[in-house]
Motif scaffolding. Sequence first.
Motif, mmCIF file in Angstrom:
data_model
loop_
_atom_site.group_PDB
_atom_site.id
_atom_site.type_symbol
_atom_site.label_atom_id
_atom_site.label_comp_id
_atom_site.label_asym_id
_atom_site.label_seq_id
_atom_site.Cartn_x
_atom_site.Cartn_y
_atom_site.Cartn_z
ATOM 1 N N ILE A 241 0.814 -1.211 0.000
ATOM 2 C CA ILE A 241 0.000 0.000 0.000
ATOM 3 C C ILE A 241 0.851 1.266 0.000
ATOM 4 N N ALA B 103 -6.333 -0.135 -4.217
ATOM 5 C CA ALA B 103 -5.926 -0.555 -2.876
ATOM 6 C C ALA B 103 -6.825 -1.683 -2.375
ATOM 7 N N HIS C 233 -4.100 3.221 3.324
ATOM 8 C CA HIS C 233 -4.514 2.016 4.045
ATOM 9 C C HIS C 233 -5.883 2.176 4.695
#
Length: 431
Positions: A24, A65, A108
């Motif tokens: 990430i 992500a 994240h």
Amino acid sequence: MDFSLPDELTQYLAKIDAFIESEIKPLEEADDNIRFFDHRREWARTNFEEGGLPRHEWEELLEEAKRRADKAGFLRFALPGEYGGSNGSNLWMTVIREHLAARGLGLHNDLQNEHSIVGNFPSVIMLRDFGSAEQKDVFIPGILDRKLFLAFGLTEPDHGSDATHMETRAVPEMREGKAGWRIDGGKMWTTGMHTATHVIIFARTAGDDGDAKGITAFLVPTDTPGITVEEYLWTFNMPTDHPRVSFSNLWVDDSCIFGPPDRGLALAQAFVHENRIRQAASSLGAAAYCVEESVRYARARKPFGEELARNQAIQWPLVELATQIEMLRLLIRKTAWEMDQMPHPEVEKRISDKVSMCNYWANRLCCEAADRAMQVHGGIGYSRHKPFEHIYRHHRRYRITEGSEEIQMRKVASYLFGYLGPRKGQIPPPR
């Protein structure tokens, strides 16, 4: 009584951290993606020329992500095993959500739009428990594969917390020999309509204003004639994906009914406790981040040749916040653990007040911590080069949404004074 976290949980947090660092963080730093998180974040995320909507590049980054998190096995953690999840408990989810938020701003876990590499999927569980066989077959895999997106139409321009007084109406109507419903009315804050493939519309189908029964949920394709996005409402924290939507002569057939007819509010209420306890944990983590960053800055900053942290005017407000954080963390984890010990319907009957305590206090505490962090950091804290203004503006929202402070305090009061909950009818007369 053991307050330590299980080894399996601490090891899982370490796996999450390793994934963030390996997958990430590099994505966050590639191609100037850091613009979405540094001082340019609000402008980088927002297409001000197109109604203030999120920029495509920003939303695609979030999707990438999520794809990586799903491939690594983190995204669906809280879901049942049948949907590729790990049956994550409420306790584990609160610890994870606090941990992610305490890391600060990043790809994240971006709380402005509920994005996280450890996802929350209330719509999937809602479909599992209330959807028809056909709806389950279509929507659950569609949502998990990120091909179908649901918006949620409950709040109205003149009715927020008083959902039972909603003015949107659905009446039976035949069209072309087929049974269905004509829906007329409007909704506010129907988040995600710009990308949603379907919207859950709550409308009164029977009963009188104020009745809990008589409201039905409909699962409707967003391209159905009669649905109009009137405007996207600009908010304290931009971008916006929160529109005002109107329904005029909107017709749907019976297959769009979602859950039991006339009992649609059960859908809206079904998973409020899980959402509230997890969101409380995120606010707690963000508050802890603000305090920790303030401590570090106060130790490093040396006005008049001495550490800023030597001043009691700096120490004491942070001490009070740190104390509240410690106490709230215990209440959140205890409440989450208790939720895991009982069937879901029992949560509302037995500890709904504790969930509300956690949520409203965490959101307020986060705002106070962000404000204090700005004060400790001085001018740079007020700037967009630090994340505190962003944290404050976002978490200020949660003191209204997810159940306003006042609504949640009213729930706590009803339990405290014995109008609801385990103490109902149990309050003794004065001694």
